[in-house]
Enzyme design. Sequence first.
Site, PDB file in Angstrom:
ATOM      1  N   GLU A 311      21.157 -40.930 -27.251  1.00  0.00           N
ATOM      2  CA  GLU A 311      19.209 -40.998 -27.123  1.00  0.00           C
ATOM      3  C   GLU A 311      19.463 -39.417 -27.335  1.00  0.00           C
ATOM      4  O   GLU A 311      19.521 -38.701 -26.257  1.00  0.00           O
ATOM      5  CB  GLU A 311      18.332 -41.530 -26.266  1.00  0.00           C
ATOM      6  CG  GLU A 311      18.216 -42.992 -26.260  1.00  0.00           C
ATOM      7  CD  GLU A 311      17.733 -43.544 -27.336  1.00  0.00           C
ATOM      8  OE1 GLU A 311      17.942 -44.827 -27.706  1.00  0.00           O
ATOM      9  OE2 GLU A 311      17.285 -42.886 -28.949  1.00  0.00           O
ATOM     10  N   GLU A 743      48.045 -85.361 -57.608  1.00  0.00           N
ATOM     11  CA  GLU A 743      49.090 -86.258 -58.384  1.00  0.00           C
ATOM     12  C   GLU A 743      50.101 -85.761 -58.616  1.00  0.00           C
ATOM     13  O   GLU A 743      50.378 -84.215 -59.470  1.00  0.00           O
ATOM     14  CB  GLU A 743      48.277 -87.332 -59.717  1.00  0.00           C
ATOM     15  CG  GLU A 743      47.079 -87.656 -59.394  1.00  0.00           C
ATOM     16  CD  GLU A 743      47.360 -88.804 -59.533  1.00  0.00           C
ATOM     17  OE1 GLU A 743      48.493 -89.480 -59.678  1.00  0.00           O
ATOM     18  OE2 GLU A 743      46.348 -89.778 -58.632  1.00  0.00           O
TER      19      GLU A 743
END
Length: 1359
Positions: A311, A743
């Site tokens: 701050e 597949e």
Amino acid sequence: MAHLSLAFPSAPKLTLCFLLFLLVSCVDAMVRKSHSTTVAGETYGKYYNYVELTDLLRSLSQKYPLITNLSSIGQSVQGRELWVMRITKDPHTDTPGLPKFKYVGNMHGDETVSRQVLVYLIEYLLANYGEEQRVTELVNTTDIYIMPSMNPDGFEKSKEGDCAGDNGGRNNAKDFDLNRNFPDQYAETNVKLEDVPEVMAMMRWIQEKKFVLSANLHGGTVVASYPFDDSASHERRGHYSKAADDDLFRYLALVYSSNHPVMKTGHPECPDTQYETFKDGITNGAEWYDVPGGMQDYNYLYGNCLEITVELSCCKHPKADELPKEWSMNRESLLAYMEKVHIGVRGFVKEAVGGAALTNANIIVEGIRHNLTTGMYGDYYRLLLPGTYNITAMAPGYISMTVQSVQVSKGKATELNFTLAPISETAASTTSSPPMTSDANISSITMGSTKSATNKSDSSVDNKNTPPVLPTQRQPVQPQEFRHHNFADMELFLRKYSSEFPDITHLHSVGHSVEDRELYVMVISDNPKVHEHGEPEFKYVANMHGNEVVGRELMLNLIEYLCKNYGTDPEVTSLVNNTRIHIMPSMNPDGYEIATEGDVQGYNGRNNSNNFDLNRNFPDQFVTITEPRQPETTAVMNWLRSIPFVLSANLHGGSLVVNYPYDDDKEMVTQYSQCPDDDVFQQLSRAYSQENPMMHNGHPCENLYKEEYFTEGITNGANWYNVPGGMQDWNYLHTNCFEVTIELGCVKYPWAKDLPGYWEQNRRALLKFIHQVHTGVKGTVSDISDGTGIPNATISVQGIDHNITTALTGDYWRLLIPATYSITASAYGYEQVKTYATVSKDGVEVVDFRLKRLHSDTNRPAHSGPQPTQNPSEKEFQSLIKELSVGQGLDQLVKNTTTESSFRYRRYKEMSGFMRGLNLNFPKITSLRSLGQSVEIRTIWALEISNRPGEAEPSEPKIRFVAGIHGNAPVGTELLLEFAALLCINYGKNPAITRLINNTRIVIVPSINPDGREQAIEKQCTSTQGLTNAHGKDLDTDFFGNASQRVVEPQPETRAMMDLIQEKGYTLSIALDGGSLVATYPYDKPVQTVENEGTLKYLANVYARNHPKMHLGNSGCSNNGQSSNIPDGVMRAAERQSHMGSMKDFSMDFGHCPEITVYTGCCLFPPTDQLATLWTENKKALLSMLVEVHKGVRGVVRDKSGKPIPGAIIVLNGGVRIFTGEGGYFHALLEPGSHSIEAVAEGYQQQRQEVVVHSYDAANWIFIEFDMDNSIFGLPREFVVASAAASMTALVVTACIIWCVCAAKSNRQKDGFHRLRQHRDDYEDEIRLTSMGSKKSLLSHEFQDESESDEETLYANKI
């Protein structure tokens, strides 16, 4: 210049040189002046708005291109760029060895000093680079990032001169406080992503850059604040919330404050808070005030970065003429704080094989519970205060390394490089050893791994500050042999690789086919036998259709490839070290055996031996599958339930495409059936198809299916054709696993000569698909109070209607495509936590959750008053129960309690001698007693194991282990004898066993039916010889508690057990039997409903899941015709074989104790050589019950004076009743979840409490304190008394009213009578004349008795 020099004599030459020198000097001076004009020209007297700030930063970047790079990390709500100025010697690349530092300002838009101060800092660094040594060194050795404004929208709203922030601007444009919306360890943040784009941009930036040190600049007072900013209690002020690096944070905050003339005084004297002081100008954030969702804590916990909040001024937006003073006060602090990024320890972590950088390796400092990870170059920067430290580098798949006594001195960081060797012995032996350090400050090197022995020189310390060298490229070894493998050939192949690579492989079977072939799975990982926390589980399943064989052969090729390249090929080594890979080459081995090589489109061998298609045999969400569940299907389902799989592929043949869920839809028509994770599945599918060029082309089988086309070689299953009962959908809907169906080729059973082509076509795709398991988000959900993982917690992603759950140790993996997500973690009994995560295309995002319990006060008493004294080690014991309930705690206990035993069957005499021997050898913890005798006068022994055997300890749970109720099933007897020996031998040696015995009363009855045991015959799996006692009675049909149900007296063995069961205080009973492989729970009798069934089933499940085979549910025993499909290996006893008079039912109804019957194997009396295996299978499960008996809920009931109340009724969930024992203690086992507990005792008020039970926590202690029952007829005493008083008052009032009325009426009648007498003389003559009665009647009138009462008079008149 040379040409001019030829035209002049030597003297003029000198003159010309002098003139040129002056010219150059003037130009140089002008250049220098232009460099300093930025600072000199800076007025320090105005604020820059967004446009002005943008222009200034761009001009500075253009003016200093060699040391600056201006970029935006995102945009604000209103579309303003979040500018960051990067300042370093090479700002366009990441240079190894430079720590990253950042300043962030103006997070609150109305706190403006920081915005301007950071602009001045940028100008100062640029203007003084090359001029001032301090600045030049800082820029050359640090990667500096400065963001002047994180909230540009708020700044534009703020007003100059507004010190208190009354005009707004603090929050962003959607009115959200940016410093309250970061993920928080102690609080949940509930905010939409679009509402805080500034926060999301910061989080991405923090995660990407791995900053080392940072400061967040604010305004409103003058102080440096450090983590943590909030606490679990969220007290408003005064709660010091200490971080692991608390001393370091205090030091860093002091660096800033001590260089600030006002801050260091600790007296900011702000007008609004004149009396607020901060010692030395610093404060712990939470001690000042609680800030949940703050950025500094997020940096520390999730970003590798230490950040403080500073701050700068009392006035948030002071007048511009204050800015020069603010810059002057903060300049030195800003520079000094930046320089601290170079303290502590720094270095690189690289691998021994080729020296490649190890990213995300953990750097661990002993004694400081906060780790950080290495960056993209393997570099790390660990800020530390001066001192001596033991530092460890750890990376998955490598031998961790600890360097002891590392000296950190004041000033520049100590350089410490690590080189880690792979775990594989093969890899270690091929590594050249770097030279050992000669640094005298480093005294020794310790290997942190106990895996395969490795020469110490394989992991060494190198104090040279050189970046890692990339490894030399080496071609991986490819499979050499391609052929079709029948089952015997495949089995030998798998056994061969399991034998040759034991460190990284584990071969096991998950079940059997119809024709009893093993369903083999090869696990490949650096620790293949167990799930490692944080490591994802991946699987490939092939040959589901027996005649689709390419996947089967590719899986064998892949096993060979992974095994042979581990430790030498970086990709394979990384995959194996960081993934647990499961490969099932054949799910349908029976079908394969009848399939034919060369089959293109056929069906021979497609189905299993029962002629069922296994890919139509799984439960389906849209269709009821009526075909019986096949053993292969059941085995795979149970396998998938037992392991937290993340990603999978099911390998088929007949086309060339990747197919993803859903495989069918509710209308059963060919159309796109989208699942919630459709985008994820498309990404996963493309990952495979893109590595297979023929597949990705999309025209797979033009000769067979000319019209078939798949965009990018992928398709939604139902959009191709509907497959109800498919495995991939079941994976997604019923487990955590995402599965696709691949597949692999147009020909189902190609010729062997074509197999090399299939490998070449798919090998990259197979590896790439495994990599996908490391995408999305992963992390751990843990308990905030002690950090232990929470199993079965739910992970949900906003906008995606599909949740996943955490594994046993709280770890999870959630596959996602690149994007930013809101993710929530929730669990039974905990507050849910929500956070945000940004998933990138590179790697996985780590998101950990720490949950706070909802009922944190469950261990507190319900009422005030004196508390019972608790064992001081109670907390320690609770931690042990948790440790044994999660992760590998129980497995470790099993490993650490091996006993040398030669297993054999013991007849009665030897068994009795063994029991006496245990008692004689371990007299302090055992007590042996006779329960009674059998028909043939054999003693039924009971052995109690406890730290105070024979003494009543009502506060401790009591567990009963019994076996041998059927003499022809003696396995249980031998298991319990071995179990008793294990407990006794390990007491005082193994801490866990010691504590379990000290806190439990264990009663073991190894043989209830010793007479039957003497008649039984070994190796008779189905014989009934010895099943009954000597009277021919099946003892498990002889337990009747009601006299009305009993025709004859109970058998002596039954009576002995009935007496034991009715002894008060048993919490749980485990009975071992044989003839099947299943755990059953009450009841055996055919009852419609079972109270507390969830708990009973849960207890049986605990045993089954700790048994390596039972939990699979594939317990079909051909000898008893029992179904092989038993979910989780658990069933209600009546479903197995319903009968009356069982010991289990008696224990429930008359002993108030749940009993679980465990059937240990299909064979009733297996050969002796199988006993060792049976013990291994049941050891963990038996120990798990010793742990489980300490869970649920326990407590004590007493009155106001503290007097215990035995015999009080404890009602669980409004149904099951148990009773308090001596001392008022009670203990009830309950399934995980929320439960209501009611306590009832005669003469006392009923009490009720809610408790939450966790699967891994020791029992909740609750204290129930009764008030006297002041109720009358079930109503409160006060109400009854008041009602009675009111009733009495009403009765009295009513009586008074009646009396008054009667009195008034009586007076009127009396008055008339007396008047008659007074006037008698007047009408006497008249009476005589008119009266026709006798003298008697006249006398009756004349002599009226005046003494009569009013009531009598009234009554007489009525008559």
